[in-house]
Design an enzyme around this catalytic site. Structure first.
Site, short mmCIF file in Angstrom:
data_model
loop_
_atom_site.label_atom_id
_atom_site.label_comp_id
_atom_site.label_asym_id
_atom_site.label_seq_id
_atom_site.Cartn_x
_atom_site.Cartn_y
_atom_site.Cartn_z
N CYS A 117 34.98 43.74 29.55
CA CYS A 117 35.18 44.89 28.69
C CYS A 117 36.13 44.51 27.57
CB CYS A 117 35.67 46.11 29.47
SG CYS A 117 37.36 45.98 29.99
N ARG A 161 36.86 40.67 33.08
CA ARG A 161 37.29 41.42 34.27
C ARG A 161 36.50 40.88 35.48
NH1 ARG A 161 39.13 46.80 32.67
NH2 ARG A 161 39.78 47.03 34.83
N PRO A 162 36.93 39.70 36.00
CA PRO A 162 36.19 39.10 37.11
C PRO A 162 36.30 39.92 38.39
CG PRO A 162 38.24 37.92 36.73
CD PRO A 162 38.14 38.95 35.64
N ILE A 163 35.40 39.64 39.35
CA ILE A 163 35.52 40.35 40.63
C ILE A 163 35.54 39.36 41.80
CG2 ILE A 163 34.51 42.55 39.86
CD1 ILE A 163 31.99 41.61 41.44
N ASP A 164 35.93 38.10 41.49
CA ASP A 164 35.96 37.08 42.54
C ASP A 164 36.87 37.48 43.71
OD1 ASP A 164 37.89 36.72 40.38
OD2 ASP A 164 38.66 35.04 41.54
N ILE A 222 48.76 40.13 32.35
CA ILE A 222 47.68 40.62 33.22
C ILE A 222 46.33 40.45 32.52
CG2 ILE A 222 46.79 42.59 34.57
CD1 ILE A 222 49.54 41.78 35.55
N LYS A 262 44.60 59.14 37.39
CA LYS A 262 43.19 58.68 37.33
C LYS A 262 42.95 57.50 38.27
CE LYS A 262 41.96 55.74 33.86
NZ LYS A 262 41.27 54.53 34.29
N ASN A 263 43.86 56.51 38.21
CA ASN A 263 43.59 55.28 38.96
C ASN A 263 43.86 55.41 40.46
OD1 ASN A 263 42.72 54.17 36.63
ND2 ASN A 263 44.54 52.92 36.25
N ARG A 287 34.05 50.53 34.88
CA ARG A 287 34.22 49.35 35.74
C ARG A 287 34.74 49.70 37.12
NH1 ARG A 287 34.95 44.18 35.44
NH2 ARG A 287 36.41 44.64 37.09
N ARG A 310 38.76 59.53 28.75
CA ARG A 310 38.59 58.89 30.06
C ARG A 310 39.88 58.98 30.87
NH1 ARG A 310 37.77 53.15 29.75
NH2 ARG A 310 38.13 53.51 31.94
N ASP A 362 49.17 48.73 31.51
CA ASP A 362 48.62 49.98 30.97
C ASP A 362 49.60 50.72 30.07
OD1 ASP A 362 46.28 49.46 32.26
OD2 ASP A 362 46.61 50.84 33.92
N1 EPU Z 1 41.36 39.72 38.61
C1 EPU Z 1 40.77 38.56 39.01
N2 EPU Z 1 39.79 38.62 39.94
C2 EPU Z 1 39.38 39.80 40.48
C3 EPU Z 1 40.00 41.00 40.07
C4 EPU Z 1 41.01 40.92 39.13
O1 EPU Z 1 41.11 37.47 38.53
O2 EPU Z 1 38.48 39.78 41.33
C5 EPU Z 1 42.42 39.67 37.60
C6 EPU Z 1 42.14 40.54 36.38
O3 EPU Z 1 41.31 39.90 35.46
C7 EPU Z 1 43.53 40.81 35.87
C8 EPU Z 1 44.34 40.89 37.16
O4 EPU Z 1 43.59 40.23 38.15
O5 EPU Z 1 43.98 39.70 35.14
C9 EPU Z 1 44.65 42.30 37.63
O6 EPU Z 1 43.47 43.09 37.63
P1 EPU Z 1 43.22 44.21 38.70
O7 EPU Z 1 42.12 43.79 39.60
O8 EPU Z 1 44.51 44.61 39.32
O9 EPU Z 1 42.66 45.38 37.80
P2 EPU Z 1 41.68 46.52 38.28
O10 EPU Z 1 41.96 46.82 39.70
O11 EPU Z 1 40.29 46.21 37.88
C10 EPU Z 1 43.33 48.49 37.74
C11 EPU Z 1 43.34 49.66 36.81
C12 EPU Z 1 43.50 49.19 35.37
C13 EPU Z 1 44.82 48.40 35.28
C14 EPU Z 1 44.81 47.24 36.28
C15 EPU Z 1 46.10 46.45 36.34
C16 EPU Z 1 41.92 51.21 38.01
C17 EPU Z 1 40.70 52.02 38.02
N3 EPU Z 1 42.09 50.40 36.95
O12 EPU Z 1 42.19 47.72 37.36
O13 EPU Z 1 43.62 50.37 34.57
O14 EPU Z 1 44.99 47.90 33.98
O15 EPU Z 1 44.54 47.75 37.60
O16 EPU Z 1 47.15 47.28 36.69
O17 EPU Z 1 42.73 51.32 38.90
C18 EPU Z 1 43.40 51.70 32.66
O18 EPU Z 1 43.68 52.68 33.38
O19 EPU Z 1 43.38 51.76 31.40
C19 EPU Z 1 43.12 50.42 33.30
C20 EPU Z 1 42.47 49.44 32.67
#
Ligand code: EPU
Length: 423
Positions: free
Chosen positions: A116, A121-124, A331, A22-23, A92, A401, A309
């Site tokens: 969530c 889940r920040p996007i900075d 994480i 999926k990811n 997301r 999902r 995960d």
């Molecule tokens: N983070 C920040 N700033 C950002 C983005 C992330 O501080 O701008 C932090 C997050 O809050 C977290 C860490 O960085 O503490 C890692 O988050 P990451 O960005 O890697 O997560 P993601 O890309 O949003 C993907 C998977 C998640 C999985 C995480 C970590 C997808 C679609 N989702 O999310 O999968 O948990 O990586 O490996 O690829 C799931 O499948 O159930 C799921 C939640």
């Protein structure tokens, strides 16, 4: 709404085919937006998140056709660049259209994804990455408004408070493929799903060096073409079935899992006493319970560390493993909603900050439980498989999902499980 009903206590045995990841599929489908030409993506699982992503693509005016697990994306001439709230709010990961839209259309409006149940889940880091490439980004009325007219290559360090970010790396890398100049991403995520995306981009004509490392160097090109790609098997689905073998004292062969993607999990489970070997014929894996397992401490970390995960599912196993284990989440420090549901089934788990202290109990007992997110739902299913009596896992739309045909696959392995409408 549906629920999953499980009569626990059966040993799971046999073989299971792991679906596409999926990811990996989600950013790969978004990457198809970088070209005007047709891309054909194979091994796409039939999941709710995939349907959401296809809806988002169609919403941009892209033609999409699905034939079993193959999806054809025809982006030719699409002009739209807005990902609206009603679509983004259900998933997301929709934020991964931001990079491709910005590179291709030089503008994007993507609804801010928000937090969530697994915590903030920040996007900075996404914004930092795209700003480093010269994008002008504002957040207004709940939307990320991005202008990419002045974009060019740049250098960016994408390490955050919790390590690297999978989708921020994906967004920055995808944007960099189509803009003038060279981009260097330091502290890039190197999860297998990021590597699969990188391989797809390279097939499209992107010039990327440092694949599978923490430093990606991207030389922008003028145009990307369509490509054909088969998505890697889902390491988290595979890991969940390995844990199903462990928790039910069974013997499961995962036909097409890639052991190299699951090193941390395999290492911990082998140390605990589970027999895990490459399957006969050299492809896939066989997980076999041979002896009583030992408790194990784990800490979730970015790849190749123990995946967040798999944390909830691992906790279900430790809940019935004699002794004490400590499970630390680095994480998503708030990703522990499953504890209260597992304790309703008789486990003995205490939360101390971002660590769960799990005292293994002899038996769990079936109960009605509520799924709160995708991986927590999988943990409750594992608990239900080993519990005495009947477990009703409610709100399984979360499971839909991320786990393709879960009750079918579990039934084939010998579980007594079925789907019912929630009253
Ligand atoms: N983070 C920040 N700033 C950002 C983005 C992330 O501080 O701008 C932090 C997050 O809050 C977290 C860490 O960085 O503490 C890692 O988050 P990451 O960005 O890697 O997560 P993601 O890309 O949003 C993907 C998977 C998640 C999985 C995480 C970590 C997808 C679609 N989702 O999310 O999968 O948990 O990586 O490996 O690829 C799931 O499948 O159930 C799921 C939640």
């Amino acid at each position: 709404m549906d629920k999953l009903v499980i009569e626990g206590g059966r040993k799971l045995e046999g073989s299971v085919t792991i679906s596409g990841a999926k990811n990996a599929c989600l950013p790969i489908l978004a990457a198809a937006l970088l070209s005007d030409e047709r891309s054909v993506i194979k091994n796409i699982p039939n999941l709710r998140d995939m349907a959401t992503m296809l809806k988002i693509l169609k919403n941009f005016g892209v033609r999409v056709a699905q034939d079993g697990s193959t999806v054809t994306v025809e982006p030719h001439g699409y002009k739209k660049y807005i990902a609206p709230y009603d679509l983004v709010s259900t998933m997301r990961a929709s934020v991964c259209v931001l990079g491709p839209l910005l590179a291709k259309q030089r503008r994007a409006q993507v609804s801010f994804p928000g937090g969530c149940i697994i915590g903030p889940r920040p996007i900075d880091l996404h914004i930092k990455g795209l700003k480093a490439l010269g994008a002008d980004i504002k957040v207004e009325r709940g939307y990320i408004l991005a202008d990419g007219k002045k974009m060019r290559g740049g250098n960016v360090y994408l390490g955050g408070h919790f390590g690297s970010s999978v989708l921020a790396t994906a967004n920055t890398m995808m944007a960099a493929t189509l803009i003038n100049g060279t981009t260097v991403i330091e502290s890039a995520a190197c999860e297998p799903e990021v590597v699969d995306l990188t391989n797809f981009l390279i097939k499209m004509g992107a010039r990327i060096k440092g694949v599978a490392t923490h430093t990606l160097v991207i030389e922008g090109v003028k145009k990307l073409h369509g490509a054909e790609h088969s998505v890697i098997p889902d390491r988290i689905e595979a890991g969940t079935y390995i844990l199903a073998a462990a928790v039910t004292r069974g013997d499961i062969t995962l036909k097409n899992a890639i052991p190299e993607h699951m090193v941390a999990l395999i290492d911990k489970l082998s140390e605990a006493g589970l027999d895990i070997k490459t399957a006969p014929g050299g492809k896939g894996l066989r997980a076999r319970w041979m002896r009583k397992l030992r408790p194990m401490d784990i800490t979730t970390l970015p790849y190749p560390g123990f995946p967040t995960d798999m944390q909830a599912q691992f906790m279900s196993l430790m809940a019935v493993t004699d002794g004490i284990s400590v499970i630390t989440e680095k994480i998503y420090p708030e990703r522990f909603i499953h504890i209260s549901e597992l304790n309703r089934m008789g486990s003995d788990i205490l939360l101390e900050g971002a660590s769960a202290i799990v005292k293994g109990v002899k038996n769990l007992s079936g109960a009605p439980v509520m799924a709160s997110d995708l991986r927590a739902s999988a943990a409750l299913v594992l608990a239900g498989l080993v519990a005495k009596g009947r477990t009703d896992v409610q709100r399984i739309y979360h499971l839909d999902r991320g786990y393709e045909k879960i009750e079918e696959k579990l039934r084939k392995l010998g579980a007594n499980v079925w789907r019912e409408k929630e009253k």
